[in-house]
Design a protein around this motif. Structure first.
Motif, PDB file in Angstrom:
ATOM      1  N   GLY B  46       0.830  -1.198   0.000  1.00  0.00           N
ATOM      2  CA  GLY B  46       0.000   0.000   0.000  1.00  0.00           C
ATOM      3  C   GLY B  46       0.863   1.246   0.000  1.00  0.00           C
ATOM      4  N   CYS B  50      -0.842   3.960   4.764  1.00  0.00           N
ATOM      5  CA  CYS B  50      -2.019   3.095   4.603  1.00  0.00           C
ATOM      6  C   CYS B  50      -2.219   2.198   5.808  1.00  0.00           C
ATOM      7  CB  CYS B  50      -1.898   2.258   3.337  1.00  0.00           C
ATOM      8  SG  CYS B  50      -0.689   0.931   3.469  1.00  0.00           S
ATOM      9  N   HIS B 202       5.790  -0.667  -0.418  1.00  0.00           N
ATOM     10  CA  HIS B 202       4.915   0.184  -1.210  1.00  0.00           C
ATOM     11  C   HIS B 202       5.190  -0.047  -2.698  1.00  0.00           C
ATOM     12  CE1 HIS B 202       8.653   2.514  -0.783  1.00  0.00           C
ATOM     13  NE2 HIS B 202       8.402   2.836  -2.033  1.00  0.00           N
ATOM     14  N   SER B 218      -5.208   0.420   2.012  1.00  0.00           N
ATOM     15  CA  SER B 218      -5.292   1.869   1.830  1.00  0.00           C
ATOM     16  C   SER B 218      -6.202   2.436   2.902  1.00  0.00           C
ATOM     17  CB  SER B 218      -5.789   2.175   0.413  1.00  0.00           C
ATOM     18  OG  SER B 218      -6.938   2.942   0.432  1.00  0.00           O
ATOM     19  N   PHE B 243      -3.427   1.226  -8.294  1.00  0.00           N
ATOM     20  CA  PHE B 243      -2.191   1.153  -7.519  1.00  0.00           C
ATOM     21  C   PHE B 243      -1.246   0.087  -8.074  1.00  0.00           C
ATOM     22  CE2 PHE B 243       0.450   0.028  -3.828  1.00  0.00           C
ATOM     23  CZ  PHE B 243       0.948   1.289  -3.554  1.00  0.00           C
TER      24      PHE B 243
END
Lengths: 263, 366
Positions: B46, B50, B202, B218, B243
């Motif tokens: 994330g 997040c 990430h 998230s 994402f």
């Protein structure tokens, strides 16, 4: 924008520098030089000799004062360093508590209070509670004013240590005490040592507070030198002062070198 | 250990956590529920903030949940301090103890656990061999490169043979080449040791290449959990589709619903879509289409096809990306491989026909 000139390019720079250096260090140099004088004069050179050093080392009065000074300096610097370390840990690592900023000011306040005020206050305090003046009162007083000197290098060191090292220690099965003992304390050691050295020198050198809170018959080296100067000058005083100077320079240099060392 | 076989390695049940007070209050975790199986390489993926690192620190014991429970092989570990949990962490900045040698760093946990000196010596040797760092045992961490420190951090965390290894963005401080090499090594390491890995990152590429399963997070919530292929090819919502990798988001009209497919109309063409959630015929909806699932042909042979005008063209080395404006005004990115193509790709202003691979369009839940 105009590029600033290097400071050494201004007229009179080197003259002013040398004048300041001379004012600061020439008297000290003269004291050191005349400690090796062969005759009993601190103004006329009569040849090289170590006699005054031999005389100073053999003087029972100086010996006793030196011993007192060392006892006080060791005891006060160790006590002050322990207190300063605890204070630095509480301020940097303790959970936020009320009055944190106030505590920081209180720890460092002795640096700003005129020494004579502290001295008088302590004397009145000891007399008020009926504490007999002597070596112990000197140690207590020195411990108090040495704390901020020990605190500064320790706190500086600690604030540079990331908290993830303690996290890592606890993650690797160390409880809080052992994570402090085996990880944080060794990493703080250069700061602690620098603080200890600084406190030691500050204590060794103190005159005003010592003079106020010491008991009859208990002298430290600065008090003994002062007493001798009042009777009359002799190169013996120069010799003692020179030795004290060397000891101070040694410990302050050590403190600086250890304090800036990377872990 | 019959029960340990049945229990998952880590179970997170409805965990919530808030930081700060009053107006500055932030919900770091909001009702997170996850099950991480034994021997899994599980990734929490994330953007920053997040909640993935907070969740990892909670499994390690550095943070306590406000609500919910954390179970390790079926055992409730809520309230246990970090040094009493059989999990170890590889920290983002490695956190190697600078005043100890490599060997002392690796031995630290074993000394704390009071293991016999002989066993400690043996384990140091094994661990340094595992990360191929035997000749560095006497060095201090400051004398090692970033990649070498990384290996020692791994060896140190594996030395007490934890039941779960937590990795907090351990590759983020390395340069690209080293990072790619370490990915393969970490994956191999997990298979060799048989320890459950929980990995926080990430970096979507890192997550896709290493993980058995990924949880996309998230805003303190888990958006989707699944195998890398499922996450990439069947994203449940536009956050996940956006994402992980690149995607086209287009508005379509749902025409007809089948068992697990939907037929949607896009600019006159009928697309076969897979469904992420509830859909109703006759309504507008959003689909996600990966650029590499779109192919083009100048003449447009075979099957239902879209038509559009090339507006822009980017050369990406292995691929060429085309930005095409469809008849209804929506933009569609198509990516085609440069290898094995005889003719040059169409230039800007040229009208081309496009096809979307059947089932590649994903009807999103939001």
């Amino acid at each position: 924008m105009r590029k600033p000139k290097p400071i050494s390019a201004y007229p009179g720079f080197s003259q002013v520098t040398w004048l300041c250096m001379a004012l600061l260090y020439a008297p000290i140099l003269v004291v050191a030089v005349y400690s090796f004088n062969a005759i009993r004069s601190i103004t006329t050179w009569g040849g090289f000799s170590l006699a005054w050093y031999a005389k100073a080392f053999a003087n029972p009065h100086i010996q006793a004062a030196t011993l007192n000074s060392l006892v006080v300096a060791v005891a006060a610097s160790v006590a002050a360093t322990v207190i300063a370390t605890a204070a630095a840990l509480a301020l940097a690592r303790g959970r936020g508590f009320r009055g944190r900023g106030g505590v920081f000011v209180l720890i460092n306040l002795p640096l700003m209070i005129p020494e004579i005020v502290t001295a008088v206050a302590m004397l009145i305090f000891f007399l008020a509670i009926g504490f007999q003046l002597g070596l112990l009162t000197v140690v207590i007083a020195h411990t108090v004013f040495c704390v901020p000197f020990a605190y500064l290098p320790i706190a500086a060191r600690l604030s540079g240590i990331e908290t993830f090292y303690e996290d890592a220690a606890q993650d690797l099965y160390a409880d809080r005490w052992r994570s402090f003992r085996f990880v944080l304390l060794p990493m703080m050691m250069p700061g602690i040592f620098a603080g200890l050295m600084l406190a030691f020198i500050i204590s060794l050198d103190d005159f005003i507070i010592t003079n106020m809170v010491t008991g009859p018959g208990t002298t430290t080296l600065p008090l003994a030198i002062y007493g001798m100067v009042r009777v009359g000058f002799s190169p013996e005083i120069n010799a003692i002062s020179t030795v004290m100077l060397l000891v101070s320079v040694f410990f302050v240099s050590l403190s600086y070198l250890v304090g800036r060392r990377r872990a | 250990m019959e029960s340990a076989q049945k229990n998952p390695a880590v179970e997170i049940r409805a965990v919530s956590k808030q930081f700060g007070r009053g107006a500055e209050q932030v919900k770091a975790l909001d009702g997170v529920t996850l099950t991480i199986g034994d021997n899994e390489f599980f990734t929490l993926l994330g953007p920053s903030g997040c909640g993935k690192t907070t969740l990892l620190r909670m499994i390690a014991g550095f943070e306590q949940p406000d609500d919910g429970g954390i179970f390790l092989f079926g055992e409730d570990i809520k309230g246990l301090p970090p040094h009493k949990r059989p999990v170890n962490t590889v920290f983002q900045h490695y956190a190697l103890f600078p005043h100890m040698t490599v060997a002392e760093n690796v031995a630290f946990s074993l000394r704390m656990l009071g293991r016999a000196p002989g066993e400690i010596e043996r384990t140091i040797g094994e661990m340094l061999a595992l990360v191929k760092m035997e000749q560095f045992a006497a060095r201090k961490p400051a004398q090692l490169s970033g990649g070498q420190q990384q290996r020692i951090a791994l060896a140190r965390a594996l030395a007490p043979r934890p039941r779960v290894l937590l990795l907090d963005e351990p590759l983020s401080a390395l340069d690209l080449k080293l990072r790619q090499a370490m990915r393969a090594e970490l994956k191999a390491m997990r298979q060799r040791t048989g320890i459950t890995f929980v990995f926080v990152t990430h970096d979507q590429e890192e997550a896709l290449t290493m993980s058995d399963r990924i949880a996309v997070m998230s805003g303190g919530r888990v958006r989707q959990t699944g195998a890398p292929r499922d996450i990439y090819e069947k994203p449940c919502d536009s956050f996940v589709a956006n994402f992980i990798g690149e995607s086209n988001f287009l508005t379509v009209t749902v025409e007809r619903l089948e068992q697990d497919a939907a037929w949607c109309r896009l600019d006159g063409a009928l697309l076969q879509c897979s469904c992420a959630g509830e859909a109703a015929a006759g309504f507008d909806a959003r689909v996600s289409i990966r650029p590499e699932q779109v192919s083009f042909s100048a003449d447009g042979g075979g099957g239902p096809a879209l038509s559009g005008v090339v507006e822009n063209l980017s050369y990406l080395g292995t691929d060429t990306q085309l930005s095409v404006r469809l008849g209804d005004g929506q933009m569609l990115q198509a990516r085609v491989q440069n290898a094995g193509r005889e003719r040059p790709p169409p230039g800007p202003g040229q009208r081309i026909r496009l096809r979307v691979n059947p089932g590649a369009a994903r009807l999103l839940a939001d």
